[in-house]
Scaffold this active site. Structure first.
Site, short mmCIF file in Angstrom:
data_model
loop_
_atom_site.label_atom_id
_atom_site.label_comp_id
_atom_site.label_asym_id
_atom_site.label_seq_id
_atom_site.Cartn_x
_atom_site.Cartn_y
_atom_site.Cartn_z
N GLU B 278 -3.91 -6.95 14.52
CA GLU B 278 -4.61 -5.83 15.15
C GLU B 278 -5.29 -6.27 16.45
O GLU B 278 -5.29 -5.55 17.44
CB GLU B 278 -5.64 -5.24 14.16
N GLU B 281 -2.67 -6.50 18.90
CA GLU B 281 -2.26 -5.15 19.33
C GLU B 281 -3.27 -4.59 20.33
O GLU B 281 -2.90 -3.99 21.34
CB GLU B 281 -2.14 -4.23 18.11
N CYS B 298 -7.07 0.75 8.55
CA CYS B 298 -7.22 0.12 7.23
C CYS B 298 -7.57 1.13 6.16
O CYS B 298 -7.37 0.88 4.98
CB CYS B 298 -8.34 -0.91 7.24
N SER B 318 -3.82 2.22 15.11
CA SER B 318 -3.13 0.94 15.09
C SER B 318 -1.93 1.04 14.17
O SER B 318 -1.99 1.70 13.12
CB SER B 318 -4.09 -0.14 14.57
N LYS B 357 -6.36 4.35 -1.86
CA LYS B 357 -5.38 3.26 -1.88
C LYS B 357 -4.24 3.58 -2.84
O LYS B 357 -3.13 3.10 -2.69
CB LYS B 357 -6.06 1.95 -2.27
N GLU B 360 -2.08 5.60 -0.75
CA GLU B 360 -1.45 4.77 0.28
C GLU B 360 -0.27 3.98 -0.28
O GLU B 360 0.80 3.89 0.34
CB GLU B 360 -2.48 3.81 0.88
N GLU B 365 6.48 5.84 3.75
CA GLU B 365 6.83 4.73 4.67
C GLU B 365 6.71 3.39 3.97
O GLU B 365 7.29 2.40 4.40
CB GLU B 365 5.89 4.70 5.89
N CYS B 502 -16.15 0.40 2.63
CA CYS B 502 -15.56 0.23 1.30
C CYS B 502 -16.60 -0.03 0.21
O CYS B 502 -16.38 0.29 -0.96
CB CYS B 502 -14.56 -0.90 1.31
#
Lengths: 631, 573
Positions: B278, B281, B298, B318, B357, B360, B365, B502
């Protein structure tokens, strides 16, 4: 937009014409309010339009609002040049033709009219009572309803010809907002929506709160079962509401006002929209009204038909486009309301009182009514009464006068039992207290309330437990669901009432115990719901149960302990028997019985096995020979 | 200062305070149910009603403003009877299956009935029955257990600005529901789980993967590996009755081995990996001119939020996968090969402070034509349940290290557990990438702390960056509105869906003290301060992975395994 020039005063001759004190052609007036249309006024109107006699005489047809005598709708009035206006009731297209052929032909009536409207310069008809002598109208004092049924609600000039907008212009020119608030406070006008809060004091709170923006809201979300006062006023005399709103908005310093009206009132919305357009066009609303520097616009906001949106904080949220749920007060809307700005919310009738209140002055208004309740009150009279309709009486008039004198008492020789007043928040008043005067305090003492004006008459055929059940069912469906006492408590009260009226054989396990505990739990729950609910809806929700329990406890006991319904309404508590002498054994009842409780050979008398019967009543409907006896 | 009299005692009130606040400061406890700290009162539950002299009705303490001379009786017979009746009414319309409920023992309704002495079913009645909503991969809604306090709706609308659920229906038919009652999976729900955190009953729970994981652990054909997110080790102990803020890192690895996991890895290692990618990037975007600001990716709730509400900003996200997904990918692609295992026989479990999560891990993808990176996700709460199921206890175990090759982390990676941590870690490494040197002080104070929005100007050599750190999606929406309105001074923005990051995630202990968040945060800062390796680029395990397998940040293999793409979403709302 610049200031418009206010129309100049009407020429006196033109005003007389607009008041129909002088007509050059026959005028036919048909009541096409929602109540009239429901009774068939639309067909009458169509028929009248095509009548040869009407066309030949060049008669003018005018649609008017409801005059209030709903029981005799559709109504058709005829006014011949030079003669007083005559009113015929219960007209259908055939009767309209007969009446008009006779009236427009030989100038005589084929059957006696209900009454006539005497006026200066118009020759009265012999043998026809004047409207003021008619038993329905004689006891009434009509301030709010004075134009209803008389004028064309879509004509600004007809309203002006009867003094319309004069008071608005006078207030604007001669009074400060503070003076106006004081005047209304002194008049003793109290909110007609149910709570009865002094209107002038509410205004003063808002008037004294400094704010960049303030709002006036007219609450036209009339939702009580059996109430149709606001609808009739808006349909029949919308400019009166507009003028009243203008006066109130000026008093509190609001330059924007809303009418929150239920979408189920399409005709009222249409007539009000026309009136608002006319008032804007004429310069009674808009910018810099009559050069005073005062601005006002009125916006119509349609509600989707939630009862709770009549509660002011829920109504505010609904206008803001959010879910209509009450919020805690304080802060009160007069301090922080619509979009967080000081907001006054008044009911239609409260606002429609203002033009007349200002005209006769605080003292004149306060001379009407009782010590604590001034002016008049409009009621929607319905139920077991001969003349149902919309009535307006001076505060302090006894309920007996409303029911018996105005309403003509209970029809069919039945015994009067009670009058339900105040809708789902109100209560029932028994025969013994029918001499109670109509005022806020007296009604409260009896466990009822003024409410918005629903007045339902009940006779010996009404079961009071059933009445209580009806209102609890209404409330538990219409509660917003936000606060627990109201949401869960009213549902519970309904379930107890259902247990009381349930068929003995449908009772399982502990249900009998629940039924015996029912009244105790009803009273306990009612206490908590009243004490702890968030808004007025919840705080008054138990009233229909509490007031029937108070005055008709014996009926509850008959249901709970005797397992019978004295009025014969609660079908599950009735017992059914077949009269062998009348039964021809057609087996219709046998086929309709859902629990196979009926036995019998074809073409021989049948029998109901009582142990199986669930008292649904299907056999009664199925029998063509009235052989099923109910007791 | 207004003074009031409560139960015969004089209390000093503060101006503008509600009665509830005054009473609480005075040590008088009035029960509440719908009360939501920090949001304006709604007065819905009526449990805080008290008797006030001179007023005809009971008043709710939560919304009643204190005024001088108020005489209050909080526990009069009338007030207590009203409260008890309210709870009895709720119970009469509530399923009687406490023993089967995920919230048994941690339920506000149980507490209230206990506290008010409800010991008999006085008000029997029919119960409403509505279908459960099991459509979401992350959250299960059981409307039968809902008491309509409205807290979930407020969390979703007023805190998160998502508004996937709202009150609908009227009267006894009122309920909390999604748009058109079509289920959470087609709603705008971002799976953050903040609704679960504020639900007083078992009406909202995470979708449990416990049975799935237990099944895998018992399957001899599978090698079950675990990864543990940075925020878990500083909050798990609370579920075993310990004070907030204790780090159980080593004991946790020991515990997971007792549970039967073959390998236990540290997600903080993957956080370091994320930073390598990251930060690179970001430097590339700065060099190539954008799109800027770059948003972190994230937090899966945030990613879905952008896809749903701001699809035109997707290019700002990102392309890095989250640490969970990066680690999942390298476990199957690299660890399996190194250990001589078939990737199909590796079952990868992520232990996360998060409900999103779970969503996710099942994103299309992440599954496209290959093995799932992660096979199951357990929340912190589920892990504690699993531990109890096996009769284990946290306190009994001696600390053990995590397994290599993904068991070594930097302090920076551990900071991912709190709002601002990604930013701080990225700044440390970006500084190195740009200047070749290290920051004089690795601690970036401006992005630390629990505030919902933190901003700073950061110097990387001759570059000056505008950075913002946001937690809570309501705050994120406000920042996006500023950017839409033309704000141009930001280059890098960290967004965490949950307030505080988190450590306040939707998978964390329910009903924790509000101070717990601060204690967890400080624990993370202490861990970072004590680490010898405090930057991602200095993590030897990360360097080794690049050397052995990945090549270089943003290289072809990284691109294939560690980066992803996003798509605009159409949802019912």
């Amino acid at each position: 937009m610049t200031s418009r020039t206010i129309p100049t005063a009407l020429d006196p001759a033109r005003a007389r014409e607009l008041r129909r004190e002088a007509v050059d052609v026959p005028v036919i007036l048909i009541g096409t309010g929602t109540c009239g249309l429901g009774a068939g006024a639309g067909a009458v109107l169509e028929a009248v339009r095509t009548l040869p006699a009407v066309q030949r005489r060049g008669a003018r047809i005018v649609e008017v609002g409801c005059i209030g005598l709903c029981a005799l709708e559709p109504m058709l009035d005829v006014q011949l040049p030079g003669r007083a206006r005559l009113c015929f009731g219960r007209v259908d297209p055939g009767k309209a033709r007969t009446v008009l052929d006779a009236m427009l032909g030989e100038g005589a009536w084929p059957e006696l009219p209900l009454f006539q409207f005497p006026a200066d310069g118009l020759q009265a008809w012999d043998g026809v009572p004047a409207i003021g002598d008619h038993p329905f109208f004689a006891p009434q004092t009509r301030l709010v309803l004075r134009n209803c049924g008389l004028i064309d609600p879509r004509s600004l000039d007809e309203y002006r010809a009867r003094g319309g907008y004069e008071q608005w212009l006078r207030v604007l020119a001669q009074m400060t907002p503070a003076e106006l608030c004081a005047e209304v406070e002194r008049s003793g006008l109290r909110g007609r929506g149910g709570g009865g809060f002094p209107a002038g004091r509410k205004w003063r709170f808002a008037q004294e709160t400094a704010a960049e923006r303030k709002f006036l809201v007219c609450n036209a979300d009339e939702g009580d079962p059996g109430a149709f006062m606001d609808r009739a006023v808006i349909e029949g005399d919308p400019h009166r509401l507009v003028e009243g709103m203008a006066i109130a908005a000026y008093a509190i310093g609001a330059s924007r006002a809303y009418v929150y009206i239920r979408a189920e009132y399409p005709l009222a919305i249409a007539n009000l929209s026309v009136a608002l357009d006319q008032a804007r066009q004429a310069g009674y609303l808009g910018r810099d009204i009559a050069g005073s520097g005062v601005d006002l616009d009125v916006v119509v906001k349609k509600g989707a038909g939630a009862f709770v949106c009549g509660e002011e904080t829920a109504l505010i949220l609904s206008i803001e486009g959010r879910r209509g749920m009450p919020r805690p007060r304080p802060p009160f809307p007069a301090v922080s309301g619509l979009f967080g700005c000081p907001t006054v919310i008044n009911n239609v009738e409260t606002l429609a009182n203002l033009p007349e209140l200002v005209r006769i002055g605080a003292d004149g208004f306060a001379a009407l009514g009782t010590a604590g309740s001034k002016g008049t009150k409009v009621f929607a009279l319905s139920g077991k009464v001969a003349r149902t309709g919309l009535v307006e009486v001076e505060m302090g008039t006894s309920l007996a006068d409303v029911v018996h004198a105005v309403g003509g008492g209970v029809p069919g020789g039945k015994r009067f039992k009670a009058v339900q007043i105040g809708g789902p928040s109100g209560g029932c008043i028994p025969a013994a207290h029918l001499d109670t005067p109509v005022d806020y305090e007296s009604l409260k003492e009896l466990g009822a309330m003024m409410g918005s004006g629903g007045l339902v008459v009940m006779d010996e055929d009404n079961c009071m437990v059933d009445v209580a059940k009806f209102f609890m069912d209404f409330i538990q469906r219409e509660s917003c669901g936000k606060c627990i006492p109201c949401r869960e408590g009213t549902r519970h009260m309904l379930e107890i009432l259902q247990a009381i009226t349930r068929h003995p054989r449908s009772e399982h396990g502990h249900m009998a115990l629940e039924r015996f505990q029912g009244v105790v739990n009803l009273e306990d729950l009612a206490g908590v719901i009243k004490d702890a609910s968030l808004c007025g809806l919840g705080m008054t929700a138990p009233n229909p149960v509490l007031s029937t329990l108070r005055w008709f406890r014996d009926e509850y006991e008959a249901h709970i302990f005797g397992r019978r319904c004295p009025a014969g309404v609660c079908t599950e508590l009735l017992s059914y028997r077949i009269d062998a002498a009348l039964c021809n054994g057609c087996s219709r009842c046998l086929r309709e019985c859902p629990v196979d409780a009926i036995v019998g050979e074809p073409r021989r008398p049948h029998t109901i096995i009582q142990e199986r019967c669930v008292a649904c009543g299907n056999c009664v409907t199925a029998c063509h020979r009235d052989a099923v006896l109910v007791s | 200062m207004p003074r009031i009299e409560a139960n015969g005692r004089t209390l000093e009130a503060r101006r503008g305070e509600t009665l509830l606040e005054t009473l609480r400061r005075g040590g008088i406890r009035v029960p509440t149910l719908c009360h939501y700290e920090g949001l304006p009162p709604t007065g819905a539950c009526r449990l805080c009603v008290v008797e006030v002299d001179g007023l005809p009705n009971l008043v709710p303490a939560c919304s009643y403003p204190v005024v001088e001379g108020l005489k209050v009786h909080t526990h009069s017979a009338r007030a207590v009877n009203a409260r008890r009746t309210i709870v009895e009414l709720l119970l009469s319309n509530h399923p009687d299956d406490c023993l089967y409920c995920a919230r048994h023992g941690n339920c506000r309704l149980q507490d209230l009935s206990e506290e008010l002495g409800v010991r008999a079913r006085r008000l029997p009645g029919t119960r409403r029955h509505l279908p459960r909503d099991v459509s979401s991969p992350a959250i299960v809604r059981d409307p039968d257990k809902c008491v309509l306090c409205g807290r979930c709706v407020r969390a979703c609308q007023e805190v998160q600005g998502v508004a996937a659920i709202d009150m609908t229906g009227r009267g006894s038919g009122a309920r909390v529901d999604t748009a058109f009652g079509e289920g959470l999976n087609v709603s705008s729900c971002v799976n953050c789980g903040q609704c679960v955190m504020v639900c007083p009953t078992g009406a909202l729970t995470e979708r449990s993967h416990l049975d799935l994981v237990e099944g895998a652990l018992r399957d001899p054909a599978l090698t079950v590996v675990a990864q543990v997110a940075p925020a878990v080790s500083v909050s798990l102990a609370e579920l075993f009755g310990e004070k907030p803020g204790r780090d159980v890192d080593g004991a946790l690895y020991a515990l997971l081995r007792r549970l039967g996991f073959s390998r236990v890895f540290d997600t903080a290692f993957a956080a370091d990996l994320t930073i390598m990618e990251e930060a690179s990037e970001l430097v590339r975007r700065l060099r190539d001119g954008g799109p800027l600001p770059m948003f972190t990716s994230c937090s899966p709730g945030w990613v879905k939020f952008v896809e749903t509400f701001y699809p035109e900003r997707i290019a700002h996200l990102s392309t890095c996968k989250s640490p969970q997904q990066m680690l999942g990918a390298v476990i199957k692609a690299h660890f399996a090969a190194r250990a001589g295992l078939e990737p199909e026989r590796v079952f990868s479990v992520a232990i996360m402070p998060c409900t999103a999560k779970k969503f996710e891990a099942q994103r299309e993808e992440m599954l496209e034509g290959k093995l799932a990176d992660v096979d199951a996700v357990l929340t912190t709460r589920e892990l504690a349940d699993l531990v109890r199921r096996r009769g284990l206890r946290l306190g009994d175990l001696a600390p053990e290290p995590a397994d290599m090759p993904f068991g070594r982390r930097s302090g920076a990676g551990k900071l991912f557990g709190a709002s601002g941590g990604v930013m701080e870690a990225a700044i440390r490494t970006a500084h190195h990438l740009v200047t070749g040197g290290e920051l004089a002080d690795l601690k970036v104070e401006a992005v630390r702390g629990l505030e919902g929005v933190k901003e700073a100007r950061v110097r990387l050599g001759d570059l000056e960056l505008g950075v913002a750190v946001v937690s809570g999606l309501g705050n994120a929406r406000r920042l996006l509105q500023e950017i839409d309105a033309g704000r141009r001074d930001l280059h890098f923005v960290e967004v965490m869906s949950c307030p505080g990051g988190c450590i306040g995630g939707g998978g964390q202990p329910i009903g924790a003290d509000p101070a717990a968040l601060g204690a967890r945060l400080q624990a993370l800062y202490r861990i970072d301060g004590a680490e010898t390796v405090r930057t991602a680029h200095a993590n030897p395990a990360v360097r080794q992975l690049y050397a052995e397998f990945l090549g270089e940040p943003l290289g072809p293999r990284s691109h294939e395994l560690l980066h992803t793409h996003y798509d605009a979403r159409t949802v019912l709302r």
